[in-house]
Design a protein around this motif. Structure first.
Motif, PDB file in Angstrom:
ATOM      1  N   THR A 123     -21.783 -34.353  37.302  1.00  0.00           N
ATOM      2  CA  THR A 123     -21.433 -34.827  35.958  1.00  0.00           C
ATOM      3  C   THR A 123     -20.001 -34.448  35.602  1.00  0.00           C
ATOM      4  OG1 THR A 123     -23.726 -34.656  35.217  1.00  0.00           O
ATOM      5  CG2 THR A 123     -22.027 -34.702  33.516  1.00  0.00           C
ATOM      6  N   MET A 124     -19.623 -33.211  35.864  1.00  0.00           N
ATOM      7  CA  MET A 124     -18.270 -32.781  35.514  1.00  0.00           C
ATOM      8  C   MET A 124     -17.232 -33.478  36.382  1.00  0.00           C
ATOM      9  SD  MET A 124     -16.501 -31.164  33.389  1.00  0.00           S
ATOM     10  CE  MET A 124     -17.748 -30.199  32.553  1.00  0.00           C
ATOM     11  N   VAL A 125     -17.521 -33.642  37.669  1.00  0.00           N
ATOM     12  CA  VAL A 125     -16.572 -34.330  38.550  1.00  0.00           C
ATOM     13  C   VAL A 125     -16.414 -35.784  38.123  1.00  0.00           C
ATOM     14  CG1 VAL A 125     -16.162 -35.119  40.919  1.00  0.00           C
ATOM     15  CG2 VAL A 125     -16.978 -32.791  40.506  1.00  0.00           C
ATOM     16  N   GLU A 126     -17.536 -36.438  37.806  1.00  0.00           N
ATOM     17  CA  GLU A 126     -17.465 -37.838  37.359  1.00  0.00           C
ATOM     18  C   GLU A 126     -16.700 -37.958  36.041  1.00  0.00           C
ATOM     19  OE1 GLU A 126     -21.535 -38.978  37.212  1.00  0.00           O
ATOM     20  OE2 GLU A 126     -21.761 -39.026  39.403  1.00  0.00           O
ATOM     21  N   THR A 127     -16.872 -36.988  35.154  1.00  0.00           N
ATOM     22  CA  THR A 127     -16.121 -37.006  33.889  1.00  0.00           C
ATOM     23  C   THR A 127     -14.624 -36.948  34.165  1.00  0.00           C
ATOM     24  OG1 THR A 127     -17.907 -35.976  32.631  1.00  0.00           O
ATOM     25  CG2 THR A 127     -15.673 -35.755  31.744  1.00  0.00           C
ATOM     26  N   MET A 128     -14.229 -36.066  35.052  1.00  0.00           N
ATOM     27  CA  MET A 128     -12.808 -35.926  35.353  1.00  0.00           C
ATOM     28  C   MET A 128     -12.273 -37.158  36.082  1.00  0.00           C
ATOM     29  SD  MET A 128     -12.547 -31.896  36.406  1.00  0.00           S
ATOM     30  CE  MET A 128     -10.786 -32.031  36.659  1.00  0.00           C
ATOM     31  N   ARG A 129     -13.063 -37.709  36.971  1.00  0.00           N
ATOM     32  CA  ARG A 129     -12.613 -38.887  37.728  1.00  0.00           C
ATOM     33  C   ARG A 129     -12.629 -40.155  36.862  1.00  0.00           C
ATOM     34  NH1 ARG A 129     -10.143 -36.923  42.196  1.00  0.00           N
ATOM     35  NH2 ARG A 129     -11.508 -35.869  43.661  1.00  0.00           N
TER      36      ARG A 129
END
Length: 547
Positions: free
Chosen positions: A273-279
């Protein structure tokens, strides 16, 4: 410098090479005794032969180096173990300045904390009446310059965290301050100067670690950062160069849970979730590194292999461990199997490898020849750079009631017993703080000596002092007083100080120390800039009003 088309792509590599490229490991088990130098583990050698993404070094890895040339030679040797058809491995350190330094002082200059740089820059800007980058530039150009001379081509710096919690036990003086605009401005200067020198800068700790009250080296923090803290990473993630490459080529993720941004209850390093938010939401196209996967925030709850699989499945590009043991080899094998079986998305994996290969094109630093190295990193040159920066960035609070010191001053000094602190080994033989005071005709009432583990010499003598005879207390660079947890002995020390004076002690940041920062209360911060005991003379001179 901007990224160019990589000479190879993921398609040119075997699966085992691709996975190795996604790993950065240490030299050996971190607490392993060094029987010889240089020394590497069997795991590290196997991974280097397979095309390891990089090696991370810590202070103990360089302690036995006699000269800068010894370090440069080792970097060349390690690079030669990698296949010549692949990119040179990242030879990386955390060289932030201040107490986060990995190179020994006889091989590398001593640089200030980010907080000290920011404070000195702010003072200069006010004095000149217009913005200036002199201090920031004078610190963050030499750091990558001297790293590049040694062949170190990746630095986990700068810190982009906003110091929103003055009692943060892990960020604190490593931050440029509590103003987000200032943090981004100074961090960008540091980042750009690394790129010019061919050293990849890995900014940290996304999406923000400044509000933490828990040291993630020990336990997993749960954070609720405000928009000021998150806004820094939101702002820089979408920035691009003219050629479309990410302006910030690499970021390190924090070992912290962000429940308001991510309901998974996972640390950012393991959270899809956090990686997708940043990407997807913030637009980040660069390389994402984990923080050290051997830190307590991870190892308390996850095994090495499980954590590696979780991070890779989450979409993190590079997995970093401070060790190179069988755990890391097993992680490599497990990742290969998971990708082959489709448990980890193959296209996402290929994208990670290609991002890494692109970022490798920025890591062009290689060791210089020994003659040039000896000239640029001679003992005299190292000391000159260190002393210049100490002169420019050390300061004293404006409101210390017992300054300036005079021969009539009645003070207590608390300083480390250098014979018992490993981090002060290179300072043994240099004048102590008390001796420097004595050279100026100032004789402390009592000098207390501290040792690792909390022992304090001189407490009985302190207890005998009448309260009204003590003007103030000066505490010099005490590693055991770092962080939020005092030992029983140091609780006794602080209580004893409170019994002899109502004036808060002046804390001097030196060596490995990490005094707490509160920019709105300079006295609680104490002096900054005496980054090694060797440079204490600068502060002593200022305490007696000589400069």
């Amino acid at each position: 410098m901007t990224a160019t088309t990589p000479p190879i792509s993921a398609d040119d590599l075997t699966l085992e090479q691709q996975v190795a490229l996604r790993m950065v490991v240490g030299v050996d088990a971190f607490d392993a005794p060094r029987t010889q130098w240089p020394q590497t583990s069997e795991t590290l050698d196997k991974l280097l032969l397979m095309g390891l993404g990089g090696v991370i070094f810590f202070r103990q890895d360089f302690e036995q180096a006699q000269t800068p040339a010894d370090i440069a030679s080792w970097m060349t040797e390690l690079s030669a173990k990698a296949p010549s058809s692949l990119s040179r491995p990242w030879l990386s350190v955390d060289e932030e300045g201040g107490h986060i330094t990995r190179l020994p002082s006889h091989c590398f200059p001593t640089f200030p904390h980010a907080a000290g740089v920011a404070r000195a820059q702010k003072t200069m800007d006010k004095t000149k009446g217009k913005p200036s980058i002199e201090i920031v530039g004078e610190v963050y150009d030499p750091i990558p310059f001297y790293l590049s001379l040694l062949g170190l081509n990746c630095n986990f710096c700068p810190v982009l965290d906003v110091n929103t919690n003055p009692n943060n036990p892990v960020i604190n003086m490593r931050s440029f301050g509590h103003n987000a605009k200032t943090v981004v401005k100074y961090a960008k200067m540091a980042k750009d100067r690394h790129l010019v020198r061919g050293v990849l800068p890995v900014a940290k700790h996304a999406p923000g670690h400044g509000s933490s009250g828990v040291d993630s080296h020990k336990s997993l923090p749960t954070l609720t950062p405000d928009e000021t803290e998150l806004g820094v990473f939101k702002k820089i993630c979408g920035q691009q160069n003219d050629d479309g490459a990410p302006a910030w080529p690499a970021l390190m993720l924090a070992h912290a849970v962000y429940p308001e941004q991510d309901s998974s209850n996972l640390p950012a390093t393991l959270s899809a979730t956090m990686v997708e938010t940043m990407r997807n939401d913030w637009g980040y196209k660069g390389v994402l590194f984990t923080d050290d996967m051997c830190m307590g925030a991870i190892t308390e709850q996850y095994g090495a292999v499980d954590a590696a699989l979780m991070a890779a499945k989450a979409g993190v590009d590079v997995l970093l461990w401070r060790e190179a043991t069988d755990n890391q080899w097993q992680a490599h094998q497990a990742l290969c199997a998971a990708i082959a079986a489709g448990d980890i998305n193959k296209q996402a994996h290929i994208d990670s490898v290609n991002r890494i290969l692109a970022a490798k094109q920025l890591s062009t630093a290689t060791p210089v020849d020994e003659k040039k190295l000896n000239a640029l990193l001679s003992p005299a040159a190292i000391d000159a750079v260190s002393s210049l920066l100490a002169e420019k960035t050390c300061y004293l609070p404006d409101n210390v009631p017992f300054l300036p010191l005079t021969p009539e001053s009645c003070i207590v000094v608390v300083e480390p017993n250098r014979q018992t602190f490993p981090q002060y080994a290179n300072d043994v033989g240099q004048p102590t703080f008390t001796q420097l005071l004595q050279h100026q005709g100032i004789e402390p009432l009592v000098t207390l000596l501290t040792a690792p583990g909390g022992d304090v010499e001189g407490l009985n003598e302190l207890a005998e002092l009448p309260r009204d005879t003590v003007d103030g207390v000066i505490i010099v660079g005490l590693a055991p007083l770092d962080g939020l947890e005092f030992t029983v002995s140091h609780q006794g020390l602080m209580a004893a100080i409170g019994c002899v004076t109502d004036i808060p002690p002046l804390v001097i940041a030196a060596g490995q120390t990490l005094p707490k920062i509160n920019e709105d209360n300079p006295l609680s911060t104490g002096a900054m800039g005496a980054f090694r005991l060797l440079h204490m003379e600068v502060l002593v001179n200022r305490m007696v009003g000589l400069d």
